[in-house]
Design an enzyme around this catalytic site. Structure first.
Site, PDB file in Angstrom:
ATOM      1  N   LEU B  65      -0.347   6.535  14.687  1.00 11.50           N
ATOM      2  CA  LEU B  65       0.751   5.704  14.178  1.00 11.50           C
ATOM      3  C   LEU B  65       0.787   5.695  12.661  1.00 11.50           C
ATOM      4  CD1 LEU B  65       0.376   2.567  16.474  1.00 11.50           C
ATOM      5  CD2 LEU B  65       2.171   4.292  16.612  1.00 11.50           C
ATOM      6  N   GLY B  66      -0.376   5.706  12.074  1.00 17.18           N
ATOM      7  CA  GLY B  66      -0.427   5.649  10.614  1.00 17.18           C
ATOM      8  C   GLY B  66      -1.814   6.005  10.148  1.00 17.18           C
ATOM      9  N   GLY B  68      -4.339   6.396   6.355  1.00 12.18           N
ATOM     10  CA  GLY B  68      -4.422   6.251   4.912  1.00 12.18           C
ATOM     11  C   GLY B  68      -5.741   6.779   4.413  1.00 12.18           C
ATOM     12  N   VAL B  73      -4.666   4.515  12.357  1.00 15.93           N
ATOM     13  CA  VAL B  73      -4.268   3.616  13.429  1.00 15.93           C
ATOM     14  C   VAL B  73      -3.561   4.424  14.511  1.00 15.93           C
ATOM     15  CG1 VAL B  73      -2.914   1.567  14.042  1.00 15.93           C
ATOM     16  CG2 VAL B  73      -4.030   1.688  11.813  1.00 15.93           C
ATOM     17  N   LYS B  94      -7.513   0.702  15.402  1.00 10.77           N
ATOM     18  CA  LYS B  94      -7.851   1.197  14.059  1.00 10.77           C
ATOM     19  C   LYS B  94      -9.293   1.687  14.007  1.00 10.77           C
ATOM     20  CE  LYS B  94      -7.869   0.000   9.169  1.00 10.77           C
ATOM     21  NZ  LYS B  94      -7.380  -0.933   8.152  1.00 10.77           N
ATOM     22  N   ASP B 191      -4.326  -5.799  -0.689  1.00 10.88           N
ATOM     23  CA  ASP B 191      -3.634  -4.501  -0.698  1.00 10.88           C
ATOM     24  C   ASP B 191      -2.200  -4.666  -0.180  1.00 10.88           C
ATOM     25  OD1 ASP B 191      -3.375  -1.782  -1.202  1.00 10.88           O
ATOM     26  OD2 ASP B 191      -4.241  -1.161   0.719  1.00 10.88           O
TER      27      ASP B 191
END
Lengths: 242, 340
Positions: B65-66, B68, B73, B94, B191
């Site tokens: 999904l994502g 960084g 995730v 995560k 953040d």
């Protein structure tokens, strides 16, 4: 209704013989007429994350829209990923090299229309009428030297840092994508691949593989040939046939 | 080398003849059987090659999904929930990136994120389900509610000119509410940025407290993420004091959320995505103009929140929210509005 039900494809990615990690990624959606190869930027941490994000995000795009809207959707998605991998990235103090990026080459086909969208040096080839055409033009220093300084391919290859990319998703604040639209003819075969695959193969070898009737056979031939060589880089290929 | 297709001025693709002769030995397999094609296949996430398809015997990884700099995730299917007929057995999961997971206190950092997020019970803060360890691959992970919607960075890409205030206030007010609540609980996000806010079908959700910090006395005993040992930020949203390695406080969240609000209200980051220290040194603060979609009464609050000097950033998330609430929605104002 499946938009490209008559298209057959085969895809494969391999870490190669030297690299521990495979930072390439690919997407194969023949039912949706969409195929993608992404090559995470070498040397940068998280290159695999960038290429995986690209294929995972493009795989989720809506398919019910018409060709033009889908093409816009692909481009918008890549522009968003450029932001996500660039401006939205959390960076750590101890890590100097915080760029996460990836090349991308995507092929969208619907009936007799096709569009190739790319940034970086992953390529799209077309095999038509027993001839091989490179549809994408690399966004690399090497290509720039050929275009702007009229070097030949051999001179440009020998130039220091010739493989450096001039465009990639996540590499700069503004991403400029290149798009080529074309008409598809019966018997056309396409190849999407990362540089790890085409660097080690002559265009003769590419043509011979693409001439095989089944994408799976073509793919096997390409990998057999490429893995006979040094295969220092990750290698990825998607073969698509009408 | 093959010749690339040349493009003529009209944009028509011209096929250039290749330098190769067509291969002679042709083999056809026209009658060979082919397997049934599946609709979509992506190559397996390779960076997580050590990660099994099913984590802790329960969570089946479905898609990325994502991702960084520190973690990724995934959408996962909770096989246990599915077995009991749960109509929505999906979770967000995560895990830390391979590189980062190898550092000795990586799981403690992830546990801290889990614990801080669980501590916050607010409608606009993402809910976490659990902290788990997959013993076979020795990876710790968090499971959380799966949100379906779009993050603010994606929204900004779709709406490059920003959003009209009528639409924007439904995002900004709950976001400030969540932040005011977190700060009141003694928790700093650390953040704040567009990609950490989701506009889901269930409303606005603030998430990713991975760089979050609980103040002294809150969640006592929880190992605090040491900014000396582990300093991370998002350049375009980090306040100067964060970039200059000073103590993280709620004030840093205020600067970051102000950048996000400015961007949503104009389509443009207030300081061209420059790190705040650089924007400060170039005196970009004095040239700042109110974003086009922000009501005039909200500008003094937003401007204060964008101050580079932490001392001058004298406004809380709650005060920002109050300043943004439209005067027209005040009860006395409603009374004097002419009837239609």
């Amino acid at each position: 209704m499946p938009v490209a039900a008559h298209w057959r494809s085969a895809a494969r990615t391999h870490a190669g013989k030297v690299r521990e990690r495979n930072e390439d990624a690919c997407l194969e959606c023949p039912e949706q007429g969409l195929w993608v190869v992404a090559d995470g930027m070498g040397g940068h941490q998280g290159g695999d994350i960038a290429s995986q994000m690209i294929v995972a995000s493009l795989a989720e795009l809506p398919v019910h829209e018409n060709f033009d809207d889908r093409l816009i959707g692909i481009r918008q998605c890549l522009h968003w990923l450029n932001r996500r991998l660039g401006q939205e990235l959390t960076v750590s103090a101890g890590r100097q090299d915080s760029i996460i990026g990836s090349t991308v080459v995507a092929l969208l086909v619907e009936e007799n229309r096709a569009a190739c969208v790319w940034a970086g040096d992953s390529r799209c080839y077309l095999w038509r009428g027993q001839r091989l055409y490179q549809l994408s033009r690399d966004h690399s220093l090497q290509q720039q030297l050929i275009d702007e300084r009229q070097m030949n391919a051999r001179q440009a290859r020998a130039y220091p840092g010739a493989h450096a990319l001039t465009r990639a998703v996540g590499a700069a604040e503004q991403l400029t994508l290149e798009v080529l639209e074309l008409e598809v003819f019966p018997g056309d075969a396409f190849l999407l691949c990362s540089d790890g695959l085409y660097q080690g193969l002559s265009s003769d070898a590419l043509g011979r593989a693409l001439n095989l009737a089944l994408p799976a056979m073509a793919l096997e031939r390409l990998f057999d040939d490429a893995l006979r060589g040094a295969a220092r880089d990750n290698l990825t290929a998607v073969v698509i046939r009408g | 080398m093959t010749d690339p297709l040349q493009t003529d001025p009209a944009g028509q693709a011209l096929v250039a003849p290749p330098g190769d002769d067509p291969p002679g030995d042709l083999t056809y397999f026209a009658f060979a059987e082919s397997k049934e094609l599946e609709p979509a296949r992506t190559s397996a996430p390779s960076g997580f090659s050590t990660m099994p398809e099913v984590l802790a015997g329960r969570y089946c990884i479905e898609r990325l999904l994502g991702a960084g700099g520190m973690g990724a995730v995934y959408r996962a299917r909770d096989l246990l929930a599915e077995q009991y007929g749960d109509p929505d057995p999906y979770v967000a999961l995560k895990v830390l990136n391979e590189d980062f997971a190898e550092s000795p206190d990586a799981s403690a950092v992830l546990y801290s994120e889990f614990c801080i997020t669980r501590y916050l019970r607010h409608d606009n803060v993402l809910r976490v389900h659990g902290f788990h360890v997959d013993t076979s691959c020795e990876r710790a992970f968090i499971t959380m509610e799966l949100m379906r919607g779009l993050t603010l960075d994606k929204l900004l890409c779709e709406r490059p000119l920003g959003l009209p205030w009528k639409e924007l206030q439904d995002i900004v007010l709950p976001l400030l509410d969540a932040l005011a609540y977190a700060h009141a609980c003694g928790v700093v996000h650390g953040d704040m940025k567009p990609s950490n806010v989701m506009l889901s079908e269930k409303g606005v959700r603030l998430f990713d407290f991975g760089l979050g910090r609980a103040e002294e006395g809150v969640l006592a005993g929880l190992p605090h993420l040491s900014r000396e040992r582990f300093n991370a930020w998002t350049p375009g949203y980090a306040a100067p004091e964060l970039l200059e390695h000073r103590q993280l406080s709620a004030c840093a969240d205020i600067y970051a959320v102000a950048c996000v609000i400015y961007e949503l209200a104009s389509g443009k980051h207030p300081f061209r995505h420059l790190p705040s220290t650089q924007a400060r040194d170039q005196h970009l603060g004095s040239a700042l103009k109110p974003p086009c979609h922000l009501p005039r009464h909200g500008w003094p609050a937003l401007r204060t929140a964008l101050a580079f000097d932490a001392g001058a950033r004298a406004i809380t998330a709650g005060q920002m929210r109050d300043a943004f609430i439209a005067p027209s929605s005040w009860p006395w104002r409603r009374k004097i509005r002419p009837s239609r």
